[in-house]
Enzyme design. Structure first.
Site, short mmCIF file in Angstrom:
data_model
loop_
_atom_site.label_atom_id
_atom_site.label_comp_id
_atom_site.label_asym_id
_atom_site.label_seq_id
_atom_site.Cartn_x
_atom_site.Cartn_y
_atom_site.Cartn_z
CB SER A 63 -0.99 -0.05 1.22
OG SER A 63 -1.37 -1.19 1.57
N1 SAH Z 1 -0.56 -5.01 4.00
C1 SAH Z 1 0.18 -5.27 2.71
C2 SAH Z 1 -0.70 -4.94 1.67
C3 SAH Z 1 -1.70 -5.95 1.30
S1 SAH Z 1 -2.13 -6.10 -0.28
C4 SAH Z 1 1.41 -4.48 2.97
O1 SAH Z 1 1.88 -3.85 3.84
O2 SAH Z 1 2.28 -4.96 2.19
C5 SAH Z 1 -3.48 -7.26 0.19
C6 SAH Z 1 -3.05 -8.44 0.58
O3 SAH Z 1 -4.44 -9.00 0.84
C7 SAH Z 1 -2.72 -9.61 -0.52
O4 SAH Z 1 -1.39 -9.90 -0.27
C8 SAH Z 1 -3.57 -10.50 -0.69
O5 SAH Z 1 -2.90 -11.84 -0.92
C9 SAH Z 1 -4.18 -10.47 0.61
N2 SAH Z 1 -5.64 -11.14 0.70
C10 SAH Z 1 -6.78 -11.22 -0.24
N3 SAH Z 1 -7.74 -11.82 0.24
C11 SAH Z 1 -7.25 -12.35 1.48
C12 SAH Z 1 -7.80 -13.35 2.45
N4 SAH Z 1 -9.07 -13.82 2.17
N5 SAH Z 1 -7.17 -13.72 3.40
C13 SAH Z 1 -5.89 -13.32 3.48
N6 SAH Z 1 -5.07 -12.52 2.66
C14 SAH Z 1 -6.03 -12.07 1.54
#
Ligand code: SAH
Length: 215
Positions: A63
């Site tokens: 993000s």
């Molecule tokens: N917080 C992260 C950015 C997240 S991007 C950072 O600091 O880099 C969103 C993430 O959510 C992705 O890695 C994706 O794989 C995950 N995601 C999406 N759906 C999900 C679910 N149901 N359970 C766990 N993770 C999930």
């Protein structure tokens, strides 16, 4: 990059955070301490100090730092808190949470992202983070309840299990809305008498998906 360049970039990075509304001193300090560089590999590593979302493995994104700051600030974390993050991604957000909270659980549906994040947490000595592979929509019943919950992928509605795993007096921050449209970052307060919602700003996150990822 020379040390001077690095220092200048870091100063600009912190300035960008402040100018975008990240004013909480503890949050700014945590973001100064956690270098975003190691969480971004390959081609985009050079752009770690820009206030931009960037691509990471598995087609996901790390993000935008100002959004990380605003979400962290909105959680109002105290040093006693046990925090759940759904969507480990690069691990950057979890590392910042770990600077503020007592204990952090972070969960991602991509095994590869969790494994890479674990390696960085170890390298940085962030031993209060537990990173788990799984579908975070169901939360982490074994470790519930949580004082704070942060979801960093967008769902159409706040997932029921997460609302259930939030303590009374707890706060959850999450983006809601269709994945291909503008979403709203919302904050949920759980009180004795129910749930209170407020809308913080428009955001754009990758979607919260069901089940485990392929890698
Ligand atoms: N917080 C992260 C950015 C997240 S991007 C950072 O600091 O880099 C969103 C993430 O959510 C992705 O890695 C994706 O794989 C995950 N995601 C999406 N759906 C999900 C679910 N149901 N359970 C766990 N993770 C999930």
């Amino acid at each position: 990059m020379t040390d001077d360049d690095l220092a200048t970039r870091k100063m600009q990075f912190l300035y960008a955070l402040r100018s975008k509304g990240v004013t909480d001193k503890r949050v700014l300090q945590a973001m100064e301490e956690i270098d975003r560089g190691p969480f971004i590999r390959g081609l985009f590593a050079e752009r770690a100090y820009e206030d931009m979302p960037l691509p990471i493995a598995c087609g996901q994104t790390i993000s935008q730092p100002s959004v990380v700051g605003l979400m962290t600030q909105a959680l109002g974390i105290t040093a006693r808190d046990k925090v759940l993050e759904v969507g480990t991604g690069s691990g950057y957000q979890a590392a910042i949470l770990a600077k503020l909270a007592r204990r952090v659980y972070t969960i991602d549906r991509h095994r590869r992202l969790v494994q890479e994040a674990r390696t960085i947490f170890d390298e940085l000595g962030l031993h209060t983070i537990t990173a788990i592979i799984g579908d975070g929509s169901y939360g982490l019943p074994d470790q519930a309840p949580f004082d704070r919950i942060l979801v960093t992928a967008a769902a159409e509605d706040p997932p029921g299990p997460l609302l259930k795993q939030l303590k009374v007096g707890g706060i959850m921050v999450l983006p809601v809305g269709q994945s291909d449209a503008v979403q709203s970052l919302i904050r949920v307060h759980k009180t004795e008498s129910g749930l209170e919602y407020d809308e913080l700003r428009d955001v754009r996150f990758v979607p919260l998906l069901e089940g485990l990822g392929k890698e």
